[in-house]
Scaffold this active site. Sequence first.
Site, PDB file in Angstrom:
ATOM      1  N   ASP A   1       0.829  -1.206   0.000  1.00 41.01           N
ATOM      2  CA  ASP A   1       0.000   0.000   0.000  1.00 41.01           C
ATOM      3  C   ASP A   1       0.858   1.248   0.000  1.00 41.01           C
ATOM      4  O   ASP A   1       1.460   1.597   1.014  1.00 41.01           O
ATOM      5  CB  ASP A   1      -0.900   0.005   1.240  1.00 41.01           C
TER       6      ASP A   1
ATOM      7  N   MET B   1      -2.105   4.581  -3.803  1.00 43.18           N
ATOM      8  CA  MET B   1      -3.106   5.547  -3.344  1.00 43.18           C
ATOM      9  C   MET B   1      -2.419   6.904  -3.378  1.00 43.18           C
ATOM     10  O   MET B   1      -2.026   7.469  -2.347  1.00 43.18           O
ATOM     11  CB  MET B   1      -3.573   5.168  -1.930  1.00 43.18           C
TER      12      MET B   1
HETATM   13  C1  DX5 Z   1      -6.309   0.544   3.048  1.00 40.16           C
HETATM   14  C2  DX5 Z   1      -5.372  -0.414   2.349  1.00 40.16           C
HETATM   15  C3  DX5 Z   1      -5.539  -1.848   2.723  1.00 40.16           C
HETATM   16  C4  DX5 Z   1      -5.337  -2.192   4.162  1.00 40.16           C
HETATM   17  C5  DX5 Z   1      -6.101  -3.443   4.449  1.00 40.16           C
HETATM   18  O1  DX5 Z   1      -6.204   1.790   2.446  1.00 40.16           O
HETATM   19  O2  DX5 Z   1      -5.538  -0.322   0.946  1.00 40.16           O
HETATM   20  O3  DX5 Z   1      -4.745  -2.678   1.882  1.00 40.16           O
HETATM   21  O4  DX5 Z   1      -3.997  -2.365   4.510  1.00 40.16           O
HETATM   22  O5  DX5 Z   1      -5.971  -3.719   5.816  1.00 40.16           O
HETATM   23  P1  DX5 Z   1      -7.008  -4.626   6.613  1.00 40.16           P
HETATM   24  O6  DX5 Z   1      -6.995  -5.996   5.987  1.00 40.16           O
HETATM   25  O7  DX5 Z   1      -6.468  -4.604   7.995  1.00 40.16           O
HETATM   26  O8  DX5 Z   1      -8.369  -3.986   6.486  1.00 40.16           O
HETATM   27 ZN    ZN Z   2      -4.539  -1.791  -0.453  1.00 39.78          ZN
END
Ligand code: DX5
Ligand code: ZN
Length: 233
Positions: free
Chosen positions: A45, A78
């Site tokens: 991420d 992102m």
């Molecule tokens: C949120 C990220 C996710 C996050 C998911 O913006 O894109 O990939 O790390 O984490 P969990 O599985 O803990 O919801």
């Molecule tokens: Zn993600």
Amino acid sequence: MKYDIRNLSFDKVTVSPSILAADFGTLDADCAKAAAAGADLLHLDVMDGHFVPNLTMGPPLLSSLRKASNLCFDTHLMVTDPLFYTPVFAKAGADHITFHVESDNDPAEVIAAIKAAGCTVGMSVKPKTPASALAPYIKDLDLILVMSVEPGFGGQSFMADMMPKVAEFRQMIRESGKKIHLEIDGGIDRKTVYEAVRAGANMMVAGTSVFRAADGMEAAIKALHDATSELAL
Ligand code: DX5
Ligand code: ZN
């Protein structure tokens, strides 16, 4: 390109642990553990502090991790300017790059840049963005990523009301006649995975439920793989 998401099964549940939930102090060891526990790929991420109100990992971290990991790098940008960051992260070791339709750039240009960088292409939608936003680009995609939380942070609650959108994407994929992974990200655990697979998602991003599983990563990943039995394609 060393690893290719097109070689991963399209008709079984695959698991992409999000390293946001790992311990960054022991990241290479945590990633090796995830690989040994059955991870199919690794979800990275990348947040720029602008597209979302958080900062995570930059190119040096990917380069270092690249030397330590044999998993496909499923890179989730992102960022406001994916056009600028695509070649940077491809060079650092990304195999696959997913960007957001809500970013500032022209999606067609970003898609071309990702392909030119030798990576497979994914597009993602935030919770408030409808499936129709990706319709013009579907023929160019290897992966569609549905956010089941507002992007920015791990450990949030799964938004079950995103499931109709997942089903809509599954229908669009069927109609396209193309092999496209349908990935879901946010709040996925051994319970919510069933809602996601019944709606048609085949690729699970899971951070908290994998890296912080009380009974270990292997049990957590197996529990997600087991949901293949209810996968609606
Ligand atoms: C949120 C990220 C996710 C996050 C998911 O913006 O894109 O990939 O790390 O984490 P969990 O599985 O803990 O919801
Ligand atoms: Zn993600």
